[in-house]
Design a protein around this motif. Structure first.
Motif, PDB file in Angstrom:
ATOM      1  N   HIS A  17      59.512  53.800  46.286  1.00  6.47           N
ATOM      2  CA  HIS A  17      59.051  52.905  47.488  1.00  6.47           C
ATOM      3  C   HIS A  17      58.185  51.787  46.611  1.00  6.47           C
ATOM      4  N   HIS A  18      57.867  50.856  47.411  1.00  5.17           N
ATOM      5  CA  HIS A  18      57.511  49.430  46.991  1.00  5.17           C
ATOM      6  C   HIS A  18      56.308  49.424  46.142  1.00  5.17           C
ATOM      7  N   HIS A  19      55.348  50.423  46.332  1.00  5.41           N
ATOM      8  CA  HIS A  19      54.002  50.180  45.654  1.00  5.41           C
ATOM      9  C   HIS A  19      54.112  49.689  44.154  1.00  5.41           C
ATOM     10  N   ALA A  20      53.083  49.011  43.881  1.00  4.43           N
ATOM     11  CA  ALA A  20      53.070  48.367  42.394  1.00  4.43           C
ATOM     12  C   ALA A  20      53.218  49.214  41.301  1.00  4.43           C
ATOM     13  N   ASP A  21      52.473  50.421  41.640  1.00  5.02           N
ATOM     14  CA  ASP A  21      52.555  51.543  40.547  1.00  5.02           C
ATOM     15  C   ASP A  21      53.618  52.367  40.643  1.00  5.02           C
ATOM     16  N   HIS A  22      54.677  52.138  41.151  1.00  2.00           N
ATOM     17  CA  HIS A  22      55.896  52.483  41.116  1.00  2.00           C
ATOM     18  C   HIS A  22      57.081  51.670  40.573  1.00  2.00           C
ATOM     19  N   ILE A  23      56.821  50.146  40.853  1.00  2.00           N
ATOM     20  CA  ILE A  23      57.795  49.278  40.579  1.00  2.00           C
ATOM     21  C   ILE A  23      57.400  48.165  39.292  1.00  2.00           C
ATOM     22  N   GLY A  24      56.291  48.280  39.190  1.00  2.43           N
ATOM     23  CA  GLY A  24      55.628  47.113  38.241  1.00  2.43           C
ATOM     24  C   GLY A  24      56.363  46.932  36.905  1.00  2.43           C
ATOM     25  N   GLY A  25      56.840  48.076  36.548  1.00  2.00           N
ATOM     26  CA  GLY A  25      57.464  48.115  34.867  1.00  2.00           C
ATOM     27  C   GLY A  25      59.047  47.498  35.142  1.00  2.00           C
ATOM     28  N   VAL A  26      59.529  47.275  36.338  1.00  2.00           N
ATOM     29  CA  VAL A  26      61.067  46.937  36.430  1.00  2.00           C
ATOM     30  C   VAL A  26      61.489  45.596  35.637  1.00  2.00           C
ATOM     31  N   PRO A  27      60.575  44.635  35.919  1.00  2.00           N
ATOM     32  CA  PRO A  27      61.364  43.456  35.281  1.00  2.00           C
ATOM     33  C   PRO A  27      61.454  43.487  33.691  1.00  2.00           C
ATOM     34  N   GLU A  28      60.246  44.135  33.018  1.00  2.00           N
ATOM     35  CA  GLU A  28      60.030  44.240  31.480  1.00  2.00           C
ATOM     36  C   GLU A  28      61.478  45.301  31.129  1.00  2.00           C
ATOM     37  N   LEU A  29      61.603  46.316  31.736  1.00  2.00           N
ATOM     38  CA  LEU A  29      62.898  47.119  31.592  1.00  2.00           C
ATOM     39  C   LEU A  29      63.906  46.333  31.622  1.00  2.00           C
ATOM     40  N   LEU A  30      64.160  45.635  32.702  1.00  2.00           N
ATOM     41  CA  LEU A  30      65.475  44.860  32.793  1.00  2.00           C
ATOM     42  C   LEU A  30      65.818  43.783  31.749  1.00  2.00           C
ATOM     43  N   ALA A  31      64.372  43.438  31.188  1.00  2.00           N
ATOM     44  CA  ALA A  31      64.643  42.305  30.104  1.00  2.00           C
ATOM     45  C   ALA A  31      65.195  43.128  28.991  1.00  2.00           C
ATOM     46  N   ARG A  32      64.917  44.456  28.746  1.00  2.00           N
ATOM     47  CA  ARG A  32      65.405  45.107  27.529  1.00  2.00           C
ATOM     48  C   ARG A  32      66.694  45.808  27.654  1.00  2.00           C
ATOM     49  N   PHE A  33      66.862  45.969  29.061  1.00  3.75           N
ATOM     50  CA  PHE A  33      68.109  46.845  29.459  1.00  3.75           C
ATOM     51  C   PHE A  33      68.990  46.255  30.714  1.00  3.75           C
ATOM     52  N   PRO A  34      69.159  44.918  30.296  1.00  7.16           N
ATOM     53  CA  PRO A  34      69.876  44.261  31.564  1.00  7.16           C
ATOM     54  C   PRO A  34      71.022  44.598  32.464  1.00  7.16           C
ATOM     55  N   ASP A  35      71.683  45.721  31.736  1.00  6.28           N
ATOM     56  CA  ASP A  35      72.682  46.210  32.655  1.00  6.28           C
ATOM     57  C   ASP A  35      72.353  47.508  33.559  1.00  6.28           C
ATOM     58  N   ALA A  36      71.088  47.689  33.353  1.00  7.33           N
ATOM     59  CA  ALA A  36      70.491  49.127  33.918  1.00  7.33           C
ATOM     60  C   ALA A  36      70.739  48.779  35.720  1.00  7.33           C
ATOM     61  N   ALA A  37      71.340  49.690  36.251  1.00 10.48           N
ATOM     62  CA  ALA A  37      71.258  49.944  37.624  1.00 10.48           C
ATOM     63  C   ALA A  37      69.745  50.049  38.059  1.00 10.48           C
ATOM     64  N   VAL A  38      69.464  49.383  39.327  1.00  5.56           N
ATOM     65  CA  VAL A  38      68.414  49.637  40.075  1.00  5.56           C
ATOM     66  C   VAL A  38      68.548  49.975  41.524  1.00  5.56           C
ATOM     67  N   LEU A  39      68.189  51.277  41.777  1.00  4.62           N
ATOM     68  CA  LEU A  39      68.340  51.692  43.095  1.00  4.62           C
ATOM     69  C   LEU A  39      67.160  51.771  44.056  1.00  4.62           C
ATOM     70  N   ALA A  40      67.187  51.184  45.030  1.00  3.10           N
ATOM     71  CA  ALA A  40      65.944  51.121  45.981  1.00  3.10           C
ATOM     72  C   ALA A  40      66.232  51.168  47.285  1.00  3.10           C
ATOM     73  N   PRO A  41      65.264  51.488  48.229  1.00  2.00           N
ATOM     74  CA  PRO A  41      65.477  51.526  49.570  1.00  2.00           C
ATOM     75  C   PRO A  41      65.629  50.126  50.067  1.00  2.00           C
ATOM     76  N   ARG A  42      66.084  49.925  51.502  1.00  2.00           N
ATOM     77  CA  ARG A  42      66.089  48.397  51.841  1.00  2.00           C
ATOM     78  C   ARG A  42      64.695  48.094  52.268  1.00  2.00           C
ATOM     79  N   ASP A  43      64.041  47.133  51.616  1.00  2.61           N
ATOM     80  CA  ASP A  43      62.840  46.718  51.868  1.00  2.61           C
ATOM     81  C   ASP A  43      62.711  45.691  50.880  1.00  2.61           C
ATOM     82  N   GLU A  44      62.254  44.514  51.549  1.00  2.00           N
ATOM     83  CA  GLU A  44      62.130  43.087  50.840  1.00  2.00           C
ATOM     84  C   GLU A  44      60.903  43.069  49.828  1.00  2.00           C
ATOM     85  N   ARG A  45      60.193  44.261  49.977  1.00  2.00           N
ATOM     86  CA  ARG A  45      59.106  44.131  49.167  1.00  2.00           C
ATOM     87  C   ARG A  45      59.455  44.607  47.783  1.00  2.00           C
TER      88      ARG A  45
END
Ligand code: ZN
Ligand code: FE
Length: 259
Positions: free
Chosen positions: A55-83
């Motif tokens: 879900h979209h709360h910051a304490d669950h998604i906040g680290g995604v950009p930094e992880l993708l910067a290090r692992f740009p090919d990682a798949a990111v699966l999420a529910p349909r939510d513009e947040r």
């Protein structure tokens, strides 16, 4: 061979890391921050292939950009939510997620109530349930109704009893304190609370928890079994046998409970 562990993050979050150490690959669930994930991956020489988000709360998604910067090919699966920006795949109820490495399959369950798009991932004997089900508790009903949250908990409770429940927060002791006020004679609850206290004294996680133990001990999965004399009905409310009324009363009482 998969190995599972909770990485403590932020104040009381767990980021679940599922790794195939021999293959050198890993996935994480709900990385609220990147630092503990990057440290764990580096320590074991693991490559991050997949990020699962509930879900979209910051304490669950906040680290995604930094992880993708290090692992740009990682798949990111999420529910349909513009947040939740930046998902490479949007998942919905009934979807199957097949991950090549670490080799794992998960079914997606929409479990609304905490938020209006919250999902859980179930597979490999594991349940990643975000902020829907906690040990001896459940998430707050922020965006849904008590009906929706109870239906979501009922679905999760119907999974196999030997499922390891991987919750996103270390809330077990606080939940136990409330649970013991409404279900004080429940031996399964007393036993679970004792085990949790011992684990926390040793600074160990109380999770994962077994689903069959939660069905026996968690008051939010036992709303019909709570003794009528212990039900915390709000002032002026008429006692009810309807499960959703009982769930709503328990959840409301927990919202204002302080041990
Ligand atoms: Zn949340
Ligand atoms: Fe949370």
């Amino acid at each position: 061979m998969l190995s599972l562990r909770p990485l403590p993050a932020l104040g009381d979050n767990y980021i679940w890391l599922l790794a195939d150490v021999a293959a050198g690959s890993a996935l994480v669930v709900d990385p609220g921050e990147a630092r503990p994930v990057l440290a764990a991956l580096a320590a074991d020489g693991l490559r991050l292939t997949t990020i699962l988000l509930t879900h979209h709360h910051a304490d669950h998604i906040g680290g995604v950009p930094e992880l993708l910067a290090r692992f740009p090919d990682a798949a990111v699966l999420a529910p349909r939510d513009e947040r939740i920006p930046g998902a490479t795949r949007r998942v919905a109820d009934g979807d199957t997620v097949a991950i090549a490495s670490p080799a794992a399959h998960f079914d997606v369950l929409e479990v609304h109530g905490h938020t209006r798009t919250h999902v859980a991932y179930h597979g490999e004997g594991l349940l990643f349930c975000g902020d829907t089900l906690f040990s001896l508790g459940c998430g707050r009903v922020f965006e849904g109704t008590p009906d929706e949250m109870l239906a979501s908990l009922d679905r999760l409770a119907g999974l196999p009893g030997n499922t390891q429940v991987c919750c996103a927060h270390e809330y077990t002791l606080a939940n136990a304190a409330f649970a013991l006020t409404v279900d004080p004679d429940n031996r399964a609850l007393i036993a679970r609370a004792d085990v949790a206290r011992t684990l926390r004294t040793r600074h160990q996680p109380t999770l994962p928890t077994l689903l069959e133990e939660e069905r026996a001990a968690n008051p939010f999965l036992r709303v019909a079994a709570i003794n009528d004399t212990r039900m915390p009905w709000p002032a002026g409310a008429q006692p009810s046998r309807r499960r959703v009324d009982r769930f709503a009363a328990l959840r409301a009482a927990k919202d204002t409970f302080h041990a």
